[in-house]
Write an enzyme that holds these catalytic residues in place. Structure first.
Site, PDB file in Angstrom:
ATOM      1  N   SER A 296       9.014   1.035  -2.525  1.00 41.70           N
ATOM      2  CA  SER A 296       8.512   2.061  -2.564  1.00 41.70           C
ATOM      3  C   SER A 296       9.525   3.795  -2.705  1.00 41.70           C
ATOM      4  O   SER A 296      10.197   4.144  -4.006  1.00 41.70           O
ATOM      5  CB  SER A 296       7.873   2.579  -0.754  1.00 41.70           C
TER       6      SER A 296
ATOM      7  N   GLU B 199      -1.737  -2.793  -1.983  1.00 41.68           N
ATOM      8  CA  GLU B 199      -0.982  -1.452  -1.542  1.00 41.68           C
ATOM      9  C   GLU B 199      -1.249  -0.508  -0.626  1.00 41.68           C
ATOM     10  O   GLU B 199      -0.792   0.316   0.642  1.00 41.68           O
ATOM     11  CB  GLU B 199      -0.253  -0.503  -2.859  1.00 41.68           C
TER      12      GLU B 199
ATOM     13  N   HIS C 226       1.105  -2.033   1.460  1.00 38.81           N
ATOM     14  CA  HIS C 226       2.865  -1.940   1.242  1.00 38.81           C
ATOM     15  C   HIS C 226       3.483  -2.754   2.391  1.00 38.81           C
ATOM     16  O   HIS C 226       2.510  -2.144   3.333  1.00 38.81           O
ATOM     17  CB  HIS C 226       2.352  -0.427   1.496  1.00 38.81           C
TER      18      HIS C 226
END
Length: 543
Positions: free
Chosen positions: A230, A353, A451
């Site tokens: 990320s 995500e 995610h």
């Protein structure tokens, strides 16, 4: 429209059954599950230019915690680039983690990840941690992990990011770092010749420390892989543009779910955001801000979310800045030429995500098509209705929020990651691509392959994730099989620059003629042009 194979679960006839995945070897003859013998000294000491450090032996590994790599960024050094640490006299104890960077904290965390950063917090946070099989002269490959957290949370001392599994299973030296977060790391004031990105100066200082000192811990300074997820993956790309004197800072990069779709603000745009922060706190300039306790600065972040947020976009109250000093291009461009061109790259994303941030948010789950269409129009312009239908048909029974989440996933993560792979492949630069497809049953399956979900598979440390609600209900057999496959692939890449190992199907580089993407699921399989339909849909809009 044809069904999209990247958005449905298909057990393919080719590929690896999860039961066959074994951590028993990696290319190059390096056993993946055999670490160097344990040292006899329970209190190992290393001598560095800054002074001596005393670590500890923990479960057969030699560990050094809370090692300072830069001067404390406090007082006059708040909102200044990282400065060298002055060193210390005598032997410094390195057996306890240093404080995490100041950040918002809520006891119990959230309904997806749980907590992602725990007290103690302190501005004096520029420390790192080292796990090594032994502090000797073995010159092992080095893995440096940069945590994510939306630029506002996380820590290199979190148990979920412990270097233990990689050090032991891969015979690696693993380093995790703390760096400035939130307003302390990302606000921009145009001081000092317009420099900014204090978070990036921290990370660069940490990498230089690793290059200059890691040999004392049994690591090879010429064989460093920098990995992150990320915001940490965006950091990895930004670091690729560093032009150090002498040898490069690293030779390999792992980018897990990098948000390369973020628009990085100009100095003028960043100054406006900083002005909003000043207004919230009722002060006139950075000099006054330097007099406030960090707790007050963190408290202003809640209001920053409100003032900077936009409906249908992932909330990011603080962002990097194209200051022209520390960062002069978008981070994705830095992996195409200059120092970053020769870096081996492993890049990937999770299939859903954006479910992480939106699937459990009642404001979004109640959204209507009329609310979502303007957001689709931001991406597709006058083709918004056609694009909405395409996303709707790709998910049987899709609600407007599903269309929105898939669009955000593509805008922010998947399409820009694919674009980077395409551009590197066109330049014949090495890049491997993956998509993490395994959904979690948590929250009645609403999160899907969200995610962060790949993290415990990569680290092979589910025992450290008991606080995380989004892992509830995973089938242990499926979980452990895929974990073995992924953990060994990451180790192989760190060791050799190639993720292949004998217990998985052949993973070819991403090339323009094949576009091989590894689907990581109950069955792991290499797929050609996995997201081809969506790539062409977005490309046709861009053109």
């Amino acid at each position: 429209m044809t069904d999209d194979p990247s958005r449905r679960k298909v057990l393919q006839n080719t590929g690896l059954s999860v039961g066959a995945a074994l951590l028993s070897g990696v290319p190059g003859g390096h056993p993946a599950a055999q670490a160097a013998p344990r040292g006899d000294d329970p209190s190992p000491v290393v001598t560095l230019p800054a002074g001596q450090l005393r670590g500890a032996v923990e479960e057969g590994l030699t560990v050094f915690k809370g090692v300072p790599y830069a001067a404390p960024p406090v007082g006059a050094l708040r909102w200044r680039p990282a400065q060298p640490h002055p060193g210390w006299s005598g032997t410094r104890e390195a057996t306890a983690f240093g404080p995490s960077a100041p950040q918002l904290y809520r006891e119990g965390g959230d309904a997806v990840l749980g907590t992602h950063g725990s007290p103690p917090f302190d501005e004096d946070c520029l420390t790192l941690n080292v796990w090594t099989p032994r502090a000797d002269n073995a010159k092992r490959p080095v893995m440096v992990w940069i945590h994510g957290g939306g630029f506002i949370s996380g820590s290199g001392s979190l148990p979920i990011y412990s270097g233990e599994t990689f050090a032991r299973d891969g015979d690696l030296v693993v380093v995790t770092i703390n760096y400035r977060l939130g307003p302390l790391g990302y606000l921009y004031f145009g001081e000092d010749g317009a420099s900014g990105n204090f978070w990036l100066t921290d990370q660069l200082a940490a990498l230089r420390w690793v290059r200059d000192n890691i040999a004392a811990f049994g690591g090879n300074p010429d064989d460093i892989t920098v990995a992150g997820q990320s915001g940490g993956a965006l950091s990895v790309a930004a670091l690729a543009g560093a032009r150090p004197k002498g040898r490069p800072l690293f030779r390999r990069a792992i980018l897990q779910s990098p948000p390369l779709g973020l628009q990085i603000p100009t100095p003028a745009e960043s100054l406006q955001r900083s002005a909003t922060f000043l207004e919230i706190l009722g002060v006139k300039d950075v000099a006054q801000l330097r007099t406030l306790p960090w707790q007050q600065l963190m408290g202003a972040t809640v209001e920053m979310f409100k003032r900077t947020g936009r409906w249908g976009y992932w909330a990011t109250p603080y962002l990097p800045v194209l200051d022209g000093v520390t960062l002069d291009r978008h981070p994705s461009d830095l992996l195409l030429d200059g120092p970053g061109a020769d870096i081996d790259v492993l890049i990937g994303w999770t299939r859903e995500e954006a479910n992480f941030a939106f699937a459990l948010n009642e404001t979004y789950t109640a959204a209507t098509k009329d609310q979502v269409l303007p957001r689709v129009r931001d991406t597709f312009g006058n083709r918004a209705t056609e694009a909405y239908s395409a996303y709707e048909e790709a998910r049987p029974g899709a609600r407007p929020v599903d269309v929105l989440m898939d669009l955000i996933s593509d805008d922010l993560f998947r399409m820009p990651a694919l674009a980077l792979a395409e551009r590197r492949a066109a330049r014949k630069r090495p890049v491997w691509a993956y998509q993490f497809d395994l959904p979690t049953p948590a929250h009645n399956g609403q999160l899907a392959a969200a995610h962060c979900l790949e993290l415990p598979f990569v680290f092979d440390n589910f025992d450290k994730w008991s606080h995380a609600p989004f892992l509830t209900g995973l089938n242990p057999r499926v979980r452990d099989g895929l974990t073995a496959t992924m953990h060994a692939a990451w180790i192989s890449f760190v060791r050799t620059g190639d993720p292949n190992h004998h217990a998985m199907p052949s993973w070819q580089r991403y090339e323009r003629d094949s576009r091989t993407t590894m689907s990581l699921d109950t069955v792991t399989a290499a797929t050609g042009d996995l997201a081809g339909y969506w790539r062409r849909l977005h490309q046709s809009t861009a053109s």
